[in-house]
Structures are given as structure tokens and as C-alpha cells.
Write a protein that holds these residues in place. Sequence first.
Motif, PDB file in Angstrom:
ATOM      1  N   ARG A   1      62.198  33.041 118.553  1.00  0.00           N
ATOM      2  CA  ARG A   1      61.843  33.624 117.260  1.00  0.00           C
ATOM      3  C   ARG A   1      62.587  34.936 117.054  1.00  0.00           C
ATOM      4  N   ASP A   2      63.050  35.126 115.815  1.00  0.00           N
ATOM      5  CA  ASP A   2      63.617  36.411 115.435  1.00  0.00           C
ATOM      6  C   ASP A   2      63.226  36.692 113.987  1.00  0.00           C
ATOM      7  N   ALA A   3      63.790  37.728 113.402  1.00  0.00           N
ATOM      8  CA  ALA A   3      63.414  38.142 112.049  1.00  0.00           C
ATOM      9  C   ALA A   3      63.769  37.103 110.989  1.00  0.00           C
ATOM     10  N   THR A   4      64.669  36.176 111.315  1.00  0.00           N
ATOM     11  CA  THR A   4      65.081  35.169 110.335  1.00  0.00           C
ATOM     12  C   THR A   4      64.442  33.807 110.587  1.00  0.00           C
ATOM     13  N   SER A   5      63.503  33.727 111.510  1.00  0.00           N
ATOM     14  CA  SER A   5      62.862  32.455 111.861  1.00  0.00           C
ATOM     15  C   SER A   5      61.930  31.964 110.762  1.00  0.00           C
ATOM     16  N   ARG A   6      62.026  30.660 110.509  1.00  0.00           N
ATOM     17  CA  ARG A   6      61.106  29.977 109.603  1.00  0.00           C
ATOM     18  C   ARG A   6      60.871  28.567 110.127  1.00  0.00           C
ATOM     19  N   LEU A   7      59.761  27.991 109.720  1.00  0.00           N
ATOM     20  CA  LEU A   7      59.546  26.562 109.929  1.00  0.00           C
ATOM     21  C   LEU A   7      60.125  25.882 108.700  1.00  0.00           C
ATOM     22  N   SER A   8      61.093  25.012 108.913  1.00  0.00           N
ATOM     23  CA  SER A   8      61.799  24.426 107.775  1.00  0.00           C
ATOM     24  C   SER A   8      60.894  23.569 106.900  1.00  0.00           C
ATOM     25  N   CYS A   9      59.767  23.114 107.446  1.00  0.00           N
ATOM     26  CA  CYS A   9      58.827  22.331 106.632  1.00  0.00           C
ATOM     27  C   CYS A   9      58.089  23.195 105.614  1.00  0.00           C
ATOM     28  N   GLN A  10      58.177  24.499 105.766  1.00  0.00           N
ATOM     29  CA  GLN A  10      57.470  25.418 104.881  1.00  0.00           C
ATOM     30  C   GLN A  10      58.379  26.076 103.848  1.00  0.00           C
ATOM     31  N   VAL A  11      59.627  25.621 103.793  1.00  0.00           N
ATOM     32  CA  VAL A  11      60.594  26.191 102.852  1.00  0.00           C
ATOM     33  C   VAL A  11      60.985  25.131 101.835  1.00  0.00           C
ATOM     34  N   PRO A  12      60.483  25.249 100.605  1.00  0.00           N
ATOM     35  CA  PRO A  12      60.857  24.279  99.584  1.00  0.00           C
ATOM     36  C   PRO A  12      62.295  24.501  99.121  1.00  0.00           C
ATOM     37  N   VAL A  13      62.981  23.406  98.849  1.00  0.00           N
ATOM     38  CA  VAL A  13      64.345  23.489  98.326  1.00  0.00           C
ATOM     39  C   VAL A  13      64.259  23.776  96.829  1.00  0.00           C
ATOM     40  N   THR A  14      64.939  24.841  96.427  1.00  0.00           N
ATOM     41  CA  THR A  14      65.052  25.203  95.011  1.00  0.00           C
ATOM     42  C   THR A  14      66.523  25.480  94.719  1.00  0.00           C
ATOM     43  N   ASP A  15      66.869  25.549  93.464  1.00  0.00           N
ATOM     44  CA  ASP A  15      68.246  25.861  93.081  1.00  0.00           C
ATOM     45  C   ASP A  15      68.675  27.229  93.598  1.00  0.00           C
ATOM     46  N   ALA A  16      67.727  28.129  93.825  1.00  0.00           N
ATOM     47  CA  ALA A  16      68.033  29.477  94.321  1.00  0.00           C
ATOM     48  C   ALA A  16      68.602  29.454  95.741  1.00  0.00           C
ATOM     49  N   LEU A  17      68.480  28.321  96.441  1.00  0.00           N
ATOM     50  CA  LEU A  17      68.985  28.228  97.814  1.00  0.00           C
ATOM     51  C   LEU A  17      70.439  27.796  97.887  1.00  0.00           C
ATOM     52  N   GLU A  18      71.120  27.672  96.756  1.00  0.00           N
ATOM     53  CA  GLU A  18      72.544  27.332  96.743  1.00  0.00           C
ATOM     54  C   GLU A  18      73.301  28.303  97.650  1.00  0.00           C
ATOM     55  N   GLY A  19      74.026  27.749  98.641  1.00  0.00           N
ATOM     56  CA  GLY A  19      74.808  28.574  99.556  1.00  0.00           C
ATOM     57  C   GLY A  19      74.074  29.041 100.801  1.00  0.00           C
ATOM     58  N   LEU A  20      72.808  28.680 100.940  1.00  0.00           N
ATOM     59  CA  LEU A  20      72.030  29.066 102.127  1.00  0.00           C
ATOM     60  C   LEU A  20      72.660  28.506 103.394  1.00  0.00           C
ATOM     61  N   ARG A  21      72.641  29.288 104.450  1.00  0.00           N
ATOM     62  CA  ARG A  21      73.087  28.837 105.771  1.00  0.00           C
ATOM     63  C   ARG A  21      71.864  28.847 106.680  1.00  0.00           C
ATOM     64  N   VAL A  22      71.615  27.707 107.311  1.00  0.00           N
ATOM     65  CA  VAL A  22      70.443  27.525 108.173  1.00  0.00           C
ATOM     66  C   VAL A  22      70.924  27.051 109.547  1.00  0.00           C
ATOM     67  N   THR A  23      70.427  27.698 110.584  1.00  0.00           N
ATOM     68  CA  THR A  23      70.773  27.295 111.955  1.00  0.00           C
ATOM     69  C   THR A  23      69.534  26.729 112.630  1.00  0.00           C
ATOM     70  N   ILE A  24      69.661  25.543 113.192  1.00  0.00           N
ATOM     71  CA  ILE A  24      68.548  24.922 113.915  1.00  0.00           C
ATOM     72  C   ILE A  24      68.325  25.707 115.199  1.00  0.00           C
ATOM     73  N   ALA A  25      67.090  26.156 115.412  1.00  0.00           N
ATOM     74  CA  ALA A  25      66.754  26.961 116.583  1.00  0.00           C
ATOM     75  C   ALA A  25      66.841  26.137 117.862  1.00  0.00           C
ATOM     76  N   GLN A  26      67.137  26.817 118.941  1.00  0.00           N
ATOM     77  CA  GLN A  26      67.135  26.170 120.257  1.00  0.00           C
ATOM     78  C   GLN A  26      65.717  25.732 120.584  1.00  0.00           C
ATOM     79  N   ASP A  27      65.595  24.710 121.396  1.00  0.00           N
ATOM     80  CA  ASP A  27      64.272  24.212 121.805  1.00  0.00           C
ATOM     81  C   ASP A  27      63.586  25.237 122.693  1.00  0.00           C
ATOM     82  N   GLY A  28      62.247  25.208 122.609  1.00  0.00           N
ATOM     83  CA  GLY A  28      61.467  26.041 123.528  1.00  0.00           C
ATOM     84  C   GLY A  28      60.930  27.273 122.972  1.00  0.00           C
TER      85      GLY A  28
END
Length: 105
Positions: A78-105
Motif C-alpha cells: 500500500r502507498d498513497a496511490t493505492s486503490r481497490l480497482s473494484c471501487q473506482v468507477p470508469v468515467t470520461d474524466a479518467l481519459e489518460g489514467l495510468r494504473v499499475t497492478i499492485a504486487q501480490d501480498g
Amino acid sequence: MPKITIVSQSGEARDVEAQVGTTLMEAIRDNGFDELLALCGGCCSCATCHVHVDAAFADKLPPVSADEDDLLDSSDHRDATSRLSCQVPVTDALEGLRVTIAQDG
């Protein structure tokens, strides 16, 4: 449909088009990133859809709920940019978003 860049755990980046009204978890899963387990199917009960989102988009995302915060606390990555991707709805405002899948554990 907003274009979002998904970065795998190994660092491979791929642009995908995400359907507005779905979640980041669904966009990642539906585009073949099998390393995002999403075991609970989007119910905010397992933290296996942990991602790191581009900090520049923080104000375009809904706030972290208490349940999401508790689940993220269980991750060693976990860090300051951590989110659960199931809790982030896709909207047009996310155009250009970069998301990195967190390491396991």
C-alpha cells in the motif's frame, strides 16, 4: 470510452478502452490481465484487485471508503496511490489514467 493505460506487475504497459459505467477492475480483468485476481468479484471484501493509480487523477476518483481503507491496510504494498480497482468507477474524466497492478501480498 476513455483510454486507460494498464501496467502489469512485470512492468508491461498496454492501453485499453474502458466502458463508462463499469469499474477499473472490470476493465483490467476484461482486457486479459489475469494477475488481477479480483476474487470477490467487486464486492470490496478481499483486496485482490489492488492497484496504484496516477496521483494526478486523485481528485477525479471517489474518496476511499472505510471498508476499502481497511482492506488496503492488509497489503504490504500500500502507498498513497493505492486503490481497490473494484471501487473506482470508469468515467470520461479518467481519459489518460495510468494504473499499475499492485504486487501480490
